[in-house]
Design an enzyme around this catalytic site. Structure first.
Site: not given
Length: 629
Positions: A156, A186, A351, A372, A480
């Site tokens: 948890d 717990n 892209s 991501e 790019r």
């Protein structure tokens, strides 16, 4: 839908409870022997482990990684002792080995790693196991189309991690009904109670809100747990979350549900607690329980032998093509060759050009959306047991948020491939938040990693093919801008082998680069020729491993002078990789050109100039280097 559940016989329920206590005893003894560990965290999940390993899960003990076995991920990796205890009790190895916990010559480490044949991934950096389980479940449902199920136990406390909720969203979106998440609630974290403590209704509402079949159970009631797992198996529309209300240190005298016992062996209290637990065991003899169903052996072998581009690159010398575009081409070609080549992306597929695979083979593409950390975990899970060859792509800058998942992937011995586009100031007007300027440093620091930095479309396609066959974490850095093709389509590339793209008999300096700045270095040679200076230009291809011998040989042929040029911060990039390669040679001097300050938005050419890595800046640096006596 109605849940089909056949109540186990009373004898079975009692034996499962007895096993839970045996697992507790093993956890106490092993952590006491090592004088470290988390016995109380083990105790809270003892009944869950008992039911899973001795009643619900289907697997071959003799082959823990059999393709058709149900999968188990212990996300709360600090509870490793009870995982080891379960495998010892089913007969995989002698229980006496448990006393070697955390010893330097033992693979029973403090947190699980795949050095053990029954562990698929390393865990212990919390909040990551569920993403890996999602990757396994996705492959099981959509690619293997097999009947194996995936079980993942979370603590948890780790549910405070955002990556857990990314994974829950992914599992729900893809309706991973073969996934069962178990929350060991717990109440207690490491230093204080968790935020929700035992508010089981809040947990239920949250899990239902995320689209799960949520079942709240008493985590120490064997019959309830059996019924919940039966309900998970019969649920075909959505994933199941079993929310188990448990107590840390359950059945430990004077310790149960107490703070300040996290990560502590019981020490002098151990024998008293063990005696109490032994008194609760009704059947101390050999175990008779078997899983409720036999293994359905339908996963089959995954053929990953055919990993070639189905056709060679087909570019013209001088043609302007972005390496990110070539990555997409190569991915589609690999996908044509092998249906187990899959691509993941974080909503940047148009892209990064990973959508080229999606267009021809939509069943080999997984959209992970803008998450991501989860995408990286899913990639690691999908690559487990060599079921798939996985490429996960996004802007290179965004892998920084998934660094922990990637480093844990290396500990997990993953073969996942990561592809980062939009690197450096050359991306232009989008500005510094989108510019990957730390990515080479990040991936170079990963143990056993291979870091590709292709400089044209041809070398990029071959980088993808080589990465598909390379063990360990691979990173491909793509750019790019469109850049000229400089290599022939049948050029041969190798990991760790640089290439000389320009040379003259009387070269006076060696320029070393990759990617966009390699082309700037090539332009710089034309400027320098006007001053009567000739320089040699080297394309590294892989930044790790780096071509140490090639660098030293060509550097000495150029008088021992080297300039590195990179669209990256100076820390951890090409310059430092080259410096490391020549560090023991006193006759080689290296100067670095890199992005030395926080960049800004602007046209790519102006940014390259402003930050000192354009052709003019390179030429100026060469002349200054030669002037120095």
């Amino acid at each position: 839908m109605a849940e089909l559940h056949q109540k186990p016989e009373d004898k079975v329920i009692q034996e499962l409870q007895d096993i839970a206590h045996k697992l507790r005893i093993h956890s106490i003894r092993s952590t006491n022997a090592s004088k470290s560990g988390h016995p109380t965290s083990c105790s809270s999940m003892a009944e869950i482990m008992s039911v899973l390993f001795f009643h619900t899960m289907r697997y071959k003990v003799s082959e823990p990684r059999h393709p058709s076995n149900d999968r188990f991920i212990l996300s709360k990796g600090h509870a490793a002792p009870i995982l080891y205890a379960a495998w010892a009790e089913v007969g995989l190895f002698p229980a006496s080995d448990l006393l070697n916990l955390r010893k330097i010559d033992s693979d029973l480490e403090g947190h699980p790693t795949p050095r053990l044949n029954f562990v698929d991934i390393a865990s212990g950096s919390l909040g990551q196991g569920l993403s890996v389980a999602c990757g396994m479940a996705y492959v099981g449902k959509n690619i293997d189309k097999a009947s194996y199920r995936v079980y993942c136990i979370l603590g948890d406390g780790e549910c405070a991690e955002g990556s857990v909720w990314e994974a829950l969203n992914f599992a729900s979106y893809y309706k991973l009904s073969n996934l069962c998440v178990i929350l060991d609630i717990n109440r207690l974290g490491q230093s204080e109670p968790t935020s929700l403590q035992h508010d089981m209704d809040a947990y239920r509402k949250r899990l239902e809100g995320f689209g799960f079949h949520a079942l709240v159970v008493d985590g120490h009631d064997v019959e309830e747990i059996c019924k919940a797992f039966s309900g998970a198996i019969s649920m075909q529309e959505k994933p199941t979350a079993i929310l188990a209300k448990t107590y840390k240190g359950k059945y430990f005298l004077d310790i149960e549900n107490s703070e300040d016992w996290h990560g502590k062996p019981l020490g002098t209290k151990a024998e008293e607690v063990i005696k109490h637990l032994e008194g609760l065991i009704k059947n101390p003899g050999a175990l008779q329980i078997q899983p409720q169903e036999p293994l359905n052996d339908d996963a089959g072998l995954a053929d990953l032998s055919a990993l070639e581009l189905d056709s060679k690159p087909s570019y013209s010398i001088g043609e302007a093509v972005a390496t990110r575009f070539a990555y997409g081409n190569a991915l589609a070609k690999l996908g044509n060759c092998n249906k187990r080549v899959i691509a993941l992306d974080g909503d940047t597929k148009n892209s990064t050009f990973s959508d080229k695979l999606r267009k021809v083979h939509p069943d080999q593409f997984i959209e992970c959306f803008i998450a991501e950390q989860n995408m990286s975990g899913v990639a690691i899970g999908a690559a487990c047991r060599d079921r798939c060859v996985v490429f996960a792509s996004t802007f290179g800058a965004f892998f920084t948020r998934a660094f922990d998942q990637i480093r844990m992937g290396a500990i997990s011995q993953t073969n996942a491939n990561f592809v980062g586009s939009h690197c450096g100031v050359s991306i232009g007007e989008d500005g510094p938040s989108q510019m990957a300027l730390e990515d080479l440093s990040l991936f170079r620091s990963i143990p056993g990693s291979t870091v590709f930095y292709p400089s044209d479309a041809v070398s990029c396609e071959y980088a993808v093919e080589i990465a598909a066959k390379t063990k360990g974490v691979c990173f491909i850095r793509t750019s790019r801008p469109n850049t000229p093709v400089i290599y022939k389509n049948d050029e041969v590339f190798e990991v760790g082998k640089a290439r000389i793209v320009l040379r003259h008999p009387k070269d006076r300096i060696l320029l070393i680069s990759s990617g966009v700045t390699l082309h700037e270095a090539m332009k710089a040679t034309a400027i320098l020729e006007e001053s009567g200076v000739s320089v040699r230009v080297m394309d590294l291809f892989t930044i790790k491993p780096i071509d140490c011998e090639g660098i030293k040989m060509h550097a000495k042929e150029c008088g021992g002078k080297v300039i590195t040029v990179e669209d990256h911060y100076p820390e951890g990039g090409i310059g430092e990789a080259v410096l490391s390669a020549v560090s023991e040679d006193p006759f080689i001097t290296v100067r670095k050109l890199a992005v030395m300050e926080l960049p800004r938005s602007g046209p790519p050419d102006l940014l390259l100039e402003k930050f000192g890595i354009s052709a003019k800046c390179i030429a100026r640096a060469v002349l200054q280097f030669l002037e120095k006596k």
